[in-house]
Every structure is written in C-alpha cells, then in structure tokens.
Design a protein around this motif. Structure first.
Motif, short mmCIF file in Angstrom:
data_model
loop_
_atom_site.label_atom_id
_atom_site.label_comp_id
_atom_site.label_asym_id
_atom_site.label_seq_id
_atom_site.Cartn_x
_atom_site.Cartn_y
_atom_site.Cartn_z
N LYS A 1 -106.23 -59.68 -16.37
CA LYS A 1 -105.91 -59.05 -15.09
C LYS A 1 -106.99 -58.05 -14.69
CE LYS A 1 -100.84 -59.36 -15.38
NZ LYS A 1 -99.60 -58.55 -15.50
N VAL A 2 -107.39 -57.21 -15.65
CA VAL A 2 -108.39 -56.18 -15.36
C VAL A 2 -109.75 -56.82 -15.10
CG1 VAL A 2 -109.64 -54.20 -16.32
CG2 VAL A 2 -107.17 -54.40 -16.67
N GLN A 3 -110.12 -57.79 -15.89
CA GLN A 3 -111.41 -58.45 -15.70
C GLN A 3 -111.50 -59.12 -14.34
OE1 GLN A 3 -111.44 -60.94 -19.20
NE2 GLN A 3 -112.72 -59.51 -20.35
N ALA A 4 -110.38 -59.67 -13.87
CA ALA A 4 -110.38 -60.32 -12.56
C ALA A 4 -110.63 -59.30 -11.45
CB ALA A 4 -109.05 -61.03 -12.34
N VAL A 5 -110.04 -58.11 -11.58
CA VAL A 5 -110.24 -57.06 -10.57
C VAL A 5 -111.69 -56.58 -10.59
CG1 VAL A 5 -109.61 -54.72 -9.89
CG2 VAL A 5 -107.84 -56.31 -10.62
N ILE A 6 -112.22 -56.34 -11.78
CA ILE A 6 -113.59 -55.83 -11.91
C ILE A 6 -114.61 -56.82 -11.35
CG2 ILE A 6 -115.37 -55.27 -13.62
CD1 ILE A 6 -113.19 -53.97 -15.30
N ALA A 7 -114.34 -58.10 -11.49
CA ALA A 7 -115.27 -59.13 -11.02
C ALA A 7 -115.31 -59.22 -9.50
CB ALA A 7 -114.90 -60.48 -11.60
N GLY A 8 -114.33 -58.65 -8.80
CA GLY A 8 -114.29 -58.73 -7.34
C GLY A 8 -115.38 -57.89 -6.69
N ALA A 9 -115.92 -58.38 -5.58
CA ALA A 9 -117.00 -57.68 -4.89
C ALA A 9 -116.55 -56.31 -4.37
CB ALA A 9 -117.51 -58.54 -3.73
N ALA A 10 -115.31 -56.20 -3.93
CA ALA A 10 -114.82 -54.94 -3.36
C ALA A 10 -114.75 -53.84 -4.42
CB ALA A 10 -113.44 -55.16 -2.74
N PHE A 11 -114.59 -54.21 -5.68
CA PHE A 11 -114.46 -53.22 -6.76
C PHE A 11 -115.69 -52.32 -6.82
CE2 PHE A 11 -114.85 -51.85 -11.21
CZ PHE A 11 -113.59 -51.32 -11.43
N SER B 1 -110.69 -44.45 -7.80
CA SER B 1 -110.08 -45.57 -7.09
C SER B 1 -110.18 -46.85 -7.92
CB SER B 1 -110.75 -45.77 -5.74
OG SER B 1 -110.56 -44.63 -4.92
N ARG B 2 -111.25 -46.99 -8.68
CA ARG B 2 -111.39 -48.16 -9.55
C ARG B 2 -110.27 -48.17 -10.61
NH1 ARG B 2 -117.91 -48.84 -10.79
NH2 ARG B 2 -118.55 -49.14 -8.62
N PHE B 3 -109.96 -46.99 -11.12
CA PHE B 3 -108.84 -46.93 -12.07
C PHE B 3 -107.55 -47.34 -11.38
CE2 PHE B 3 -105.16 -44.88 -13.87
CZ PHE B 3 -105.30 -45.10 -15.23
N ASP B 4 -107.32 -46.85 -10.17
CA ASP B 4 -106.08 -47.13 -9.45
C ASP B 4 -105.87 -48.63 -9.23
OD1 ASP B 4 -105.46 -44.44 -9.32
OD2 ASP B 4 -106.32 -44.16 -7.32
N VAL B 5 -106.92 -49.33 -8.81
CA VAL B 5 -106.75 -50.76 -8.51
C VAL B 5 -106.56 -51.57 -9.79
CG1 VAL B 5 -107.99 -50.64 -6.33
CG2 VAL B 5 -109.24 -51.23 -8.41
N THR B 6 -107.21 -51.17 -10.87
CA THR B 6 -107.00 -51.89 -12.14
C THR B 6 -105.60 -51.60 -12.69
OG1 THR B 6 -108.16 -50.09 -13.29
CG2 THR B 6 -109.43 -52.07 -12.78
N TRP B 7 -105.12 -50.37 -12.49
CA TRP B 7 -103.77 -50.02 -12.93
C TRP B 7 -102.73 -50.84 -12.19
CZ3 TRP B 7 -100.79 -48.24 -16.51
CH2 TRP B 7 -99.50 -47.80 -16.21
#
Length: 329
Positions: free
Chosen positions: A241-251, A258-264
């Motif tokens: 789940k976290v890796q998928a979020v980090i791989a996104g361009a918007a991240f 904010s990066r912590f918030d979206v991964t949480w």
C-alpha cells in the motif's frame, strides 16, 4: 548516563557544542551577534546562543583554535542523522545568514582516518553544506575523535535540542545499531532512556529505510503516530500500500508532513477481501465441486448429484467433529 559516557563527554568538553544552556532560572541576557574570527574571537559579542558562546569559551580555554577549512575536504559523518529534503526554508535562512553575517558557530571535525588532509564532520553538517553552497571556507574546531566520541558528539548536538524529528532519530538509531554500537551508546548519543531507544529502533527496523527516506523527516509527526504507522505497516499488504502511494507522481510534489498523511491514509484503507477459489476433482479428473472463499464467506457449488448426496449425509458428522476439535476453545 554511564561513567563511560561521562568520560567520553569530558574528553570532548572543549569542542562539543552543548544542546542548550545549563537550565538557567531566567532567560540569558541578550547579546548582539558577531562574526566568529578564526584566530581572534570576540566572545562577548557572540550572541547566536548562550550555549554556543559557552562552547567557544571552553574551546579557547582548552587551547583549541577555530580554523577555516575548504568544505570540499570535509566529509559528512560516517552515520547520517538528518534526512535530506528538496525544499528546506530553515536551511535557506541559514545560507542567507552566513552570506550576510558570516558563520556564527564553528563545526566540529576530526581528521579523516583514511584520507590524509581530509576531515569528517561530527556535527554542523548544515553549516558545512551552507558554506559549500555559498563558496566560503567553513569554520571548524579540529579534534582527534574515536568513532564513539564522534557519534556521541553528533547525537548530543542534535538530540536534546529536538533538532531532529522523531523519524530522523529513529533512523539514526538504526544506522548506529547496524554499525555495531551498543544500545547503551545509542541511548547516550540520543540522550534518551532504553525504553525510548527501543521504540525508536522498533519503528526504524519495521519500516523500510527507503520508505522513511521517501516520506522525509516529517517534523510535525511524533512518536505516537509513527508507532501506529509501524503497526499498520506490519499488517498484510501494508508495504505494498505504501509503495503504491510513493510511486505516484503526485507524491513527489508534497512536503514531508503531507507525504506521511497520504501514506497513513493508504494504510488505513480496507482492501477488498482476498478471494480464494478451488476446484475439487476426482482422481480421474472429473469435477465434483468448486469452492470460493472471501473473508468470512465460504461457498461450495456441487457439480455432481452423487457428491451432493455424499455431503448431505456427512454434514451432521462434520459438525460434530468440528465441535469436538474446538471444545473448550
């Protein structure tokens, strides 16, 4: 702190910048700021911090000199404590201050144990980088330090001042542990107790370092949220789940908090139950039934009338067998 830790600190008392003043009952008197001169320091005019002035007085009293060194020959500590970020307003302010008023507080370095004529920084990495980027020499106290003394000075400079975020301290603790430093030394370097050291290591050893670096220092995120993050991360599928979020361009466009918030939020999302399907066949390859299971749901679709009758006759016995196996549980 153990006697060993106190002895190490005493050996460095002339060079280590204290984390803060010695808890005065009232705020220290204001002193106008002044530039540090390599061989002719005016300590009475140094006003960046009372602790910095105290460190310089002790340094000169012990015979140390503040030298000007080319930043190109000064390496970072062999264990990094800070997590670099793309945009750091505080660092930009530090650069501007050095450009306008000069470097107010020297850094602490040791001669590089391998490269002749080079140095390793114990603390002052931001000042070192700022000097390099502004094209000026960095002012430094040079001392012969063991690995333990360097790490202790590095941790004592940043830790007690809460200069490092929780996750930076956690990652620093993990790196010290990987280099073979004892838990006692890690606790002394971070100026914390053993339970807190264990919590720092628990988080940093659960979450992949690459993920921590991708999220960044997250200065507004403290221990409770990182501990909860680590617990969620352990759950099945947490890493993906976290890796998928980090791989996104918007991240990449987000700042660290904010990066912590979206991964949480990604960790909190309930994924669809995994569906498991199975086909029951005879030894000759004939289909008897298909079985589908998703979460608590279990469905069996019988393809053979004979097998259906067989199951109907056995259901009562299966229920009794189940109850016997689970008796008392």
């Amino acid at each position: 702190m153990s006697p060993k830790g106190r002895d190490i600190l005493k050996s460095m008392v002339g060079a280590v910048e204290p984390a803060w003043p010695e808890t005065p009952s009232a705020p220290p008197p204001h002193r106008p700021s002044g530039a540090v001169k390599a061989m002719n320091l005016s300590l009475g005019r140094l006003g960046e911090e009372a602790a910095a002035a105290k460190a310089l007085r002790e340094s000169l009293a012990s015979g140390d000199k503040v030298l000007e060194i080319d930043p190109a020959v000064v390496e970072m500590s062999f264990i990094r404590d800070r997590i670099p970020v793309d945009k750091d307003p505080e660092f930009e302010r530090l650069k501007q201050s050095i450009q306008e008023s000069g470097q107010q507080v020297p850094i602490l370095v040791r001669p590089d144990p391998v490269k002749a004529g080079h140095y390793q920084a114990a603390y002052g990495h931001r000042r070192l980088r700022a000097a390099a980027e502004t094209g000026v020499a960095v002012k430094a106290v040079v001392r012969k330090l063991t690995d333990e003394e360097l790490i202790l000075a590095q941790g004592q400079e940043n830790g007690p001042r809460v200069d490092l975020s929780f996750i930076e301290r956690a990652l620093f603790a993990r790196r010290m542990d990987e280099h073979g430093f004892s838990r006692d030394m890690i606790a002394q370097a971070l100026a914390t107790d053993k339970p807190e050291t264990s919590r720092l290591l628990q988080v940093a050893q659960t979450i992949d370092p690459e993920i921590i670096l991708a999220i960044g220092p997250a200065p507004k995120v403290g221990r409770p949220r990182w501990l909860a993050f680590a617990e969620k991360f352990r759950e099945t599928g947490g890493r993906k789940k976290v890796q998928a979020v980090i791989a996104g361009a918007a991240f990449q466009t987000l700042e660290s908090n904010s990066r912590f918030d979206v991964t949480w939020k990604a960790l909190e999302e309930k994924g669809a139950p995994q569906r498991v399907e199975q086909t029951l066949r005879t030894q000759s390859g004939g289909t008897l039934a298909s079985v589908s299971r998703s979460g608590k749901s279990f469905r069996i679709t019988v393809k053979s009338a004979a097998f259906s009758d067989f199951l109907a006759r056995r259901l009562a016995g299966l229920a009794a067998e189940f109850e016997e196996e689970n008796n008392g549980k």
